[in-house]
Design a protein around this motif. Structure first.
Motif, PDB file in Angstrom:
ATOM      1  N   PHE A 190      21.998  58.552  35.561  1.00 22.24           N
ATOM      2  CA  PHE A 190      22.154  57.256  36.198  1.00 22.24           C
ATOM      3  C   PHE A 190      23.054  56.377  35.331  1.00 22.24           C
ATOM      4  CE2 PHE A 190      18.195  59.062  37.647  1.00 22.24           C
ATOM      5  CZ  PHE A 190      18.265  58.881  39.020  1.00 22.24           C
ATOM      6  N   LEU A 191      23.831  55.523  35.989  1.00 21.90           N
ATOM      7  CA  LEU A 191      24.804  54.682  35.298  1.00 21.90           C
ATOM      8  C   LEU A 191      24.484  53.219  35.584  1.00 21.90           C
ATOM      9  CD1 LEU A 191      27.463  54.554  33.633  1.00 21.90           C
ATOM     10  CD2 LEU A 191      28.700  54.616  35.809  1.00 21.90           C
ATOM     11  N   LEU A 192      24.242  52.458  34.523  1.00 23.05           N
ATOM     12  CA  LEU A 192      23.876  51.045  34.646  1.00 23.05           C
ATOM     13  C   LEU A 192      24.933  50.204  33.941  1.00 23.05           C
ATOM     14  CD1 LEU A 192      21.670  49.073  35.647  1.00 23.05           C
ATOM     15  CD2 LEU A 192      20.555  49.352  33.421  1.00 23.05           C
ATOM     16  N   ALA A 239       1.165  52.764  28.987  1.00 26.66           N
ATOM     17  CA  ALA A 239       2.063  51.795  29.618  1.00 26.66           C
ATOM     18  C   ALA A 239       1.608  50.378  29.307  1.00 26.66           C
ATOM     19  CB  ALA A 239       2.099  52.023  31.124  1.00 26.66           C
ATOM     20  N   ALA A 240       2.552  49.507  29.009  1.00 28.44           N
ATOM     21  CA  ALA A 240       2.238  48.112  28.706  1.00 28.44           C
ATOM     22  C   ALA A 240       1.890  47.370  29.987  1.00 28.44           C
ATOM     23  CB  ALA A 240       3.419  47.447  28.013  1.00 28.44           C
ATOM     24  N   ASP A 241       0.810  46.634  29.979  1.00 33.47           N
ATOM     25  CA  ASP A 241       0.358  45.909  31.163  1.00 33.47           C
ATOM     26  C   ASP A 241       1.329  44.789  31.529  1.00 33.47           C
ATOM     27  OD1 ASP A 241      -1.895  47.466  31.327  1.00 33.47           O
ATOM     28  OD2 ASP A 241      -3.134  46.089  30.140  1.00 33.47           O
ATOM     29  N   GLY A 242       1.613  44.671  32.820  1.00 35.36           N
ATOM     30  CA  GLY A 242       2.411  43.567  33.327  1.00 35.36           C
ATOM     31  C   GLY A 242       3.869  43.563  32.938  1.00 35.36           C
ATOM     32  N   LYS A 243       4.393  44.687  32.461  1.00 35.96           N
ATOM     33  CA  LYS A 243       5.783  44.708  32.004  1.00 35.96           C
ATOM     34  C   LYS A 243       6.644  45.730  32.751  1.00 35.96           C
ATOM     35  CE  LYS A 243       4.900  42.925  27.385  1.00 35.96           C
ATOM     36  NZ  LYS A 243       5.109  43.111  25.933  1.00 35.96           N
ATOM     37  N   LEU A 244       6.171  46.159  33.913  1.00 33.55           N
ATOM     38  CA  LEU A 244       6.966  47.080  34.731  1.00 33.55           C
ATOM     39  C   LEU A 244       8.262  46.391  35.158  1.00 33.55           C
ATOM     40  CD1 LEU A 244       6.858  49.885  36.211  1.00 33.55           C
ATOM     41  CD2 LEU A 244       6.062  48.596  38.214  1.00 33.55           C
ATOM     42  N   PHE A 245       9.389  47.101  35.046  1.00 33.72           N
ATOM     43  CA  PHE A 245      10.648  46.516  35.486  1.00 33.72           C
ATOM     44  C   PHE A 245      11.457  47.547  36.270  1.00 33.72           C
ATOM     45  CE2 PHE A 245      11.423  48.272  31.304  1.00 33.72           C
ATOM     46  CZ  PHE A 245      12.665  48.873  31.375  1.00 33.72           C
ATOM     47  N   THR A 246      12.348  47.049  37.097  1.00 32.73           N
ATOM     48  CA  THR A 246      13.111  47.889  38.025  1.00 32.73           C
ATOM     49  C   THR A 246      14.605  47.718  37.779  1.00 32.73           C
ATOM     50  OG1 THR A 246      11.395  47.721  39.720  1.00 32.73           O
ATOM     51  CG2 THR A 246      13.581  48.358  40.461  1.00 32.73           C
ATOM     52  N   ARG A 247      15.330  48.826  37.841  1.00 35.31           N
ATOM     53  CA  ARG A 247      16.781  48.794  37.702  1.00 35.31           C
ATOM     54  C   ARG A 247      17.422  49.590  38.843  1.00 35.31           C
ATOM     55  NH1 ARG A 247      15.362  45.329  35.114  1.00 35.31           N
ATOM     56  NH2 ARG A 247      15.699  44.845  32.914  1.00 35.31           N
ATOM     57  N   GLY A 302      28.198  64.140  26.197  1.00 37.07           N
ATOM     58  CA  GLY A 302      26.976  63.370  26.126  1.00 37.07           C
ATOM     59  C   GLY A 302      26.630  62.842  24.751  1.00 37.07           C
ATOM     60  N   LEU A 303      27.565  62.914  23.798  1.00 33.83           N
ATOM     61  CA  LEU A 303      27.295  62.399  22.460  1.00 33.83           C
ATOM     62  C   LEU A 303      27.330  60.875  22.427  1.00 33.83           C
ATOM     63  CD1 LEU A 303      29.376  64.958  20.361  1.00 33.83           C
ATOM     64  CD2 LEU A 303      26.930  64.983  20.874  1.00 33.83           C
ATOM     65  N   VAL A 304      28.019  60.284  23.365  1.00 32.90           N
ATOM     66  CA  VAL A 304      28.024  58.835  23.547  1.00 32.90           C
ATOM     67  C   VAL A 304      27.895  58.548  25.040  1.00 32.90           C
ATOM     68  CG1 VAL A 304      29.318  58.167  21.487  1.00 32.90           C
ATOM     69  CG2 VAL A 304      30.545  58.893  23.514  1.00 32.90           C
ATOM     70  N   GLY A 305      27.301  57.415  25.360  1.00 34.98           N
ATOM     71  CA  GLY A 305      27.083  57.071  26.756  1.00 34.98           C
ATOM     72  C   GLY A 305      27.901  55.869  27.184  1.00 34.98           C
ATOM     73  N   ARG A 324      18.010  55.060  26.776  1.00 30.30           N
ATOM     74  CA  ARG A 324      16.926  55.406  27.684  1.00 30.30           C
ATOM     75  C   ARG A 324      17.348  56.467  28.689  1.00 30.30           C
ATOM     76  NH1 ARG A 324      15.881  49.728  28.432  1.00 30.30           N
ATOM     77  NH2 ARG A 324      16.346  49.953  30.647  1.00 30.30           N
ATOM     78  N   GLY A 325      18.469  57.128  28.441  1.00 37.93           N
ATOM     79  CA  GLY A 325      18.883  58.208  29.324  1.00 37.93           C
ATOM     80  C   GLY A 325      19.936  57.859  30.338  1.00 37.93           C
ATOM     81  N   TYR A 326      20.415  56.634  30.341  1.00 36.46           N
ATOM     82  CA  TYR A 326      21.488  56.245  31.253  1.00 36.46           C
ATOM     83  C   TYR A 326      22.849  56.555  30.617  1.00 36.46           C
ATOM     84  CZ  TYR A 326      18.269  53.366  34.101  1.00 36.46           C
ATOM     85  OH  TYR A 326      17.263  52.912  34.917  1.00 36.46           O
ATOM     86  N   GLY A 327      23.867  56.647  31.474  1.00 42.22           N
ATOM     87  CA  GLY A 327      25.242  56.606  30.997  1.00 42.22           C
ATOM     88  C   GLY A 327      25.902  57.908  30.600  1.00 42.22           C
TER      89      GLY A 327
END
Length: 237
Positions: A40-42, A151-159, A199-202, A209-212
């Motif tokens: 995924f690319l952000l 998982a941290a409570d109340g810190k779910l986020f979406t991208r 994949g050495l740089v994104g 976090r696995g993007y890019g």
């Protein structure tokens, strides 16, 4: 009187007009590299909350030329130092030297921690903005609570990001016909792009976090780089 004289004096005819343009046979170097998103690319995420999700951001639609420049310069300097060639740390506190091969190739400007003095210098290469083509996908992330390990409570986020398989083209070009790119500079850029496709740089945001991750399009090839490419790289005195 001077203005009147200029305005009323006939213009001489029959002379060729001298113009400040590059000669027709001037050749400039460029390289277009088609890339495919392996992950995924952000890109430059912007906050866009909804009624159901406050912590939500969406991706931008292009990789800017300045982003390509920073990414490839940092990797090129890493490659130079790995080959025993001194290069400044442009990505760490603006420690610009103004003398190393990285500064010669990408240009430099003085900063608060700069070792160089003066107004700076324009580089030899430019990078175009790259629009992304493809489909988008939405991912939910749950940060880890460092105390409980869950998982941290109340810190779910979406991208919302570009999905794997989306395409983008990296475009590099020589800035001026009268300032040719040295062979070592061309080879250095190709080596940095190799590291990018492996994949050495994104690219973009959240690469840790696995993007890019991007790959070279199957229909494209990169120029060969000789083993002795670094022998002609100028060293700092």
């Amino acid at each position: 009187d001077v203005m009147s004289s200029i305005a009323t004096t006939p213009v001489a005819q029959g002379r060729e007009l001298a113009s400040c343009i590059a000669p027709p046979d001037a050749s400039t170097w460029s390289l277009d590299v088609p890339l495919v998103c392996g992950d995924f690319l952000l890109l430059d995420p912007r906050e866009q909350p909804t009624e159901r999700r406050n912590n939500r951001a969406v991706t931008g639609d292009r990789v800017t030329g300045s982003s390509w420049r920073g990414l490839l310069r940092a990797r090129s300097e890493f490659i130079l130092r790995s080959c025993g060639i001194e290069a400044c740390l442009s990505s760490e506190g603006e420690k610009i030297c103004g003398q190393c091969p990285g500064c010669a190739l990408f240009g430099w400007a003085p900063g608060p921690r700069s070792k160089a003095h003066g107004i700076g210098s324009r580089g030899l290469v430019g990078f175009g903005d790259s629009e992304v083509t493809g489909t988008k996908a939405t991912l939910d992330h749950a940060p880890v609570d460092r105390f409980t390990g869950g998982a941290a409570d109340g810190k779910l986020f979406t991208r919302e990001s570009w999905a794997p398989g989306s395409t983008v083209t990296l475009s590099i070009y020589q800035l001026a016909p009268d300032r040719p790119l040295p062979e070592w500079g061309k080879h250095l850029l190709v080596l940095a792009i190799r590291d990018l496709r492996q994949g050495l740089v994104g690219v973009g945001n959240s690469t840790t976090r696995g993007y890019g991750t991007v790959e070279l399009d199957t229909s494209a090839t990169l120029p060969d780089v000789p083993d002795s490419w670094f022998e002609s790289v100028p060293h700092m005195g």
